[in-house]
Design an enzyme around this catalytic site. Structure first.
Site, PDB file in Angstrom:
ATOM      1  N   SER A 176       2.523  -4.715   1.489  1.00  0.00           N
ATOM      2  CA  SER A 176       2.846  -4.722   0.057  1.00  0.00           C
ATOM      3  C   SER A 176       3.885  -3.649  -0.245  1.00  0.00           C
ATOM      4  O   SER A 176       4.759  -3.839  -1.091  1.00  0.00           O
ATOM      5  CB  SER A 176       1.590  -4.469  -0.779  1.00  0.00           C
ATOM      6  OG  SER A 176       0.670  -5.513  -0.621  1.00  0.00           O
ATOM      7  N   LYS A 188      -4.111   5.616  -8.095  1.00  0.00           N
ATOM      8  CA  LYS A 188      -2.957   4.888  -7.557  1.00  0.00           C
ATOM      9  C   LYS A 188      -2.050   4.413  -8.674  1.00  0.00           C
ATOM     10  O   LYS A 188      -2.503   4.005  -9.737  1.00  0.00           O
ATOM     11  CB  LYS A 188      -3.443   3.659  -6.769  1.00  0.00           C
ATOM     12  CG  LYS A 188      -3.710   3.938  -5.303  1.00  0.00           C
ATOM     13  CD  LYS A 188      -3.739   2.645  -4.504  1.00  0.00           C
ATOM     14  CE  LYS A 188      -4.119   2.889  -3.055  1.00  0.00           C
ATOM     15  NZ  LYS A 188      -4.307   1.644  -2.311  1.00  0.00           N
ATOM     16  N   HIS A 223      -1.451 -11.004   3.878  1.00  0.00           N
ATOM     17  CA  HIS A 223      -2.792 -11.221   3.315  1.00  0.00           C
ATOM     18  C   HIS A 223      -3.169 -12.704   3.451  1.00  0.00           C
ATOM     19  O   HIS A 223      -4.293 -13.038   3.819  1.00  0.00           O
ATOM     20  CB  HIS A 223      -2.821 -10.866   1.822  1.00  0.00           C
ATOM     21  CG  HIS A 223      -2.609  -9.418   1.501  1.00  0.00           C
ATOM     22  ND1 HIS A 223      -1.636  -8.984   0.636  1.00  0.00           N
ATOM     23  CD2 HIS A 223      -3.260  -8.298   1.910  1.00  0.00           C
ATOM     24  CE1 HIS A 223      -1.698  -7.665   0.511  1.00  0.00           C
ATOM     25  NE2 HIS A 223      -2.675  -7.212   1.280  1.00  0.00           N
ATOM     26  N   ARG A 246      -3.072  -4.812  11.525  1.00  0.00           N
ATOM     27  CA  ARG A 246      -1.690  -5.080  11.935  1.00  0.00           C
ATOM     28  C   ARG A 246      -1.278  -4.295  13.155  1.00  0.00           C
ATOM     29  O   ARG A 246      -0.493  -4.752  13.961  1.00  0.00           O
ATOM     30  CB  ARG A 246      -0.719  -4.692  10.791  1.00  0.00           C
ATOM     31  CG  ARG A 246      -0.745  -5.620   9.637  1.00  0.00           C
ATOM     32  CD  ARG A 246      -0.058  -5.026   8.449  1.00  0.00           C
ATOM     33  NE  ARG A 246      -0.897  -4.000   7.834  1.00  0.00           N
ATOM     34  CZ  ARG A 246      -0.702  -3.507   6.643  1.00  0.00           C
ATOM     35  NH1 ARG A 246       0.335  -3.873   5.928  1.00  0.00           N
ATOM     36  NH2 ARG A 246      -1.520  -2.602   6.152  1.00  0.00           N
TER      37      ARG A 246
HETATM   38  P1  ADP Z   1      -5.467  -1.380   0.594  1.00  0.00           P
HETATM   39  O1  ADP Z   1      -5.086  -0.574  -0.606  1.00  0.00           O
HETATM   40  O2  ADP Z   1      -6.941  -1.576   0.751  1.00  0.00           O
HETATM   41  O3  ADP Z   1      -4.783  -1.001   1.872  1.00  0.00           O
HETATM   42  P2  ADP Z   1      -3.899  -3.793   0.764  1.00  0.00           P
HETATM   43  O4  ADP Z   1      -3.753  -4.832  -0.293  1.00  0.00           O
HETATM   44  O5  ADP Z   1      -2.674  -3.089   1.214  1.00  0.00           O
HETATM   45  O6  ADP Z   1      -4.970  -2.818   0.173  1.00  0.00           O
HETATM   46  O7  ADP Z   1      -4.596  -4.411   2.055  1.00  0.00           O
HETATM   47  C1  ADP Z   1      -5.789  -5.154   1.998  1.00  0.00           C
HETATM   48  C2  ADP Z   1      -6.142  -5.642   3.403  1.00  0.00           C
HETATM   49  O8  ADP Z   1      -5.146  -6.543   3.877  1.00  0.00           O
HETATM   50  C3  ADP Z   1      -6.242  -4.559   4.466  1.00  0.00           C
HETATM   51  O9  ADP Z   1      -7.278  -4.897   5.358  1.00  0.00           O
HETATM   52  C4  ADP Z   1      -4.932  -4.640   5.183  1.00  0.00           C
HETATM   53  O10 ADP Z   1      -5.032  -4.174   6.528  1.00  0.00           O
HETATM   54  C5  ADP Z   1      -4.702  -6.136   5.142  1.00  0.00           C
HETATM   55  N1  ADP Z   1      -3.277  -6.464   5.282  1.00  0.00           N
HETATM   56  C6  ADP Z   1      -2.255  -6.068   4.522  1.00  0.00           C
HETATM   57  N2  ADP Z   1      -1.083  -6.554   4.987  1.00  0.00           N
HETATM   58  C7  ADP Z   1      -1.384  -7.297   6.082  1.00  0.00           C
HETATM   59  C8  ADP Z   1      -0.630  -8.037   7.043  1.00  0.00           C
HETATM   60  N3  ADP Z   1       0.709  -8.114   6.987  1.00  0.00           N
HETATM   61  N4  ADP Z   1      -1.293  -8.645   8.037  1.00  0.00           N
HETATM   62  C9  ADP Z   1      -2.641  -8.539   8.115  1.00  0.00           C
HETATM   63  N5  ADP Z   1      -3.405  -7.839   7.271  1.00  0.00           N
HETATM   64  C10 ADP Z   1      -2.800  -7.227   6.262  1.00  0.00           C
END
Ligand code: ADP
Length: 158
Positions: free
Chosen positions: A128, A41, A17, A90
């Site tokens: 995450s 969730k 992130h 990703r």
């Molecule tokens: P959600 O529940 O919306 O998937 P996340 O917190 O998992 O929430 O992800 C929020 C955003 O961050 C999404 O656009 C996801 O693709 C991006 N994201 C998560 N991990 C990474 C990473 N390692 N590299 C790039 N983008 C990421």
């Protein structure tokens, strides 16, 4: 003023992130990191913990705000005057998933443009959910999350 909303669960925020946020900072005047409330969730960290991790990570960055929201992300974008929604990509699975969401959102709100940034290669394996899994086994996540997350966890263990 160019305002972007970066929506997500951030359970917890990861270096993946942070990579997207760092690279988006020069593109926008303000980035609102928006933690969506989703009653379906189950989260590892409470909303307050997730917000605190992000607030401490960006305490010195005046362009970043952290808020929670409920309901549709496009409605939230309208309510804060954001014309951009930021998402990270990703891999092909992210692309397929994000494409459907972005196209739906464009129908609902043609004035909100989704901007995708491709993750830097060293961060594309981070999620995450991987962080949560390592934490469930008391593993070390210091290479995967900002300091605010792993120092908090270290303190909790004591
Ligand atoms: P959600 O529940 O919306 O998937 P996340 O917190 O998992 O929430 O992800 C929020 C955003 O961050 C999404 O656009 C996801 O693709 C991006 N994201 C998560 N991990 C990474 C990473 N390692 N590299 C790039 N983008 C990421």
């Amino acid at each position: 003023m160019k305002i972007a909303v970066f929506p997500g669960s951030f359970d917890p925020i990861t270096n993946g992130h942070c990579d997207i946020i760092a690279r988006a900072l020069p593109l926008f005047d303000k980035i609102i990191i928006a933690i969506g409330r989703n009653s379906d969730k189950r989260y590892m960290f409470s909303l307050e913990e997730r917000m605190q991790f992000i607030r401490s990570t960006y305490a010195d960055e005046p362009k970043i705000e952290v808020v929670e929201y409920e309901g549709m992300t496009v409605d939230f974008c309208h309510s804060v005057g954001a014309s951009f929604m930021l998402r990270g990509l990703r891999n092909p699975a992210d692309f397929e998933f994000e494409k459907a969401i972005a196209q739906t959102n464009r129908r609902l709100a043609p004035d909100v443009e989704t901007v995708f940034l491709l993750t830097s290669s060293g961060y594309s394996f981070i999620s995450s959910s991987i962080v949560r899994e390592i934490l469930a086994y008391n593993g070390d996540v210091s290479e995967l999350t900002p300091a605010a997350v792993y120092t908090y966890i270290e303190k909790e263990k004591q």
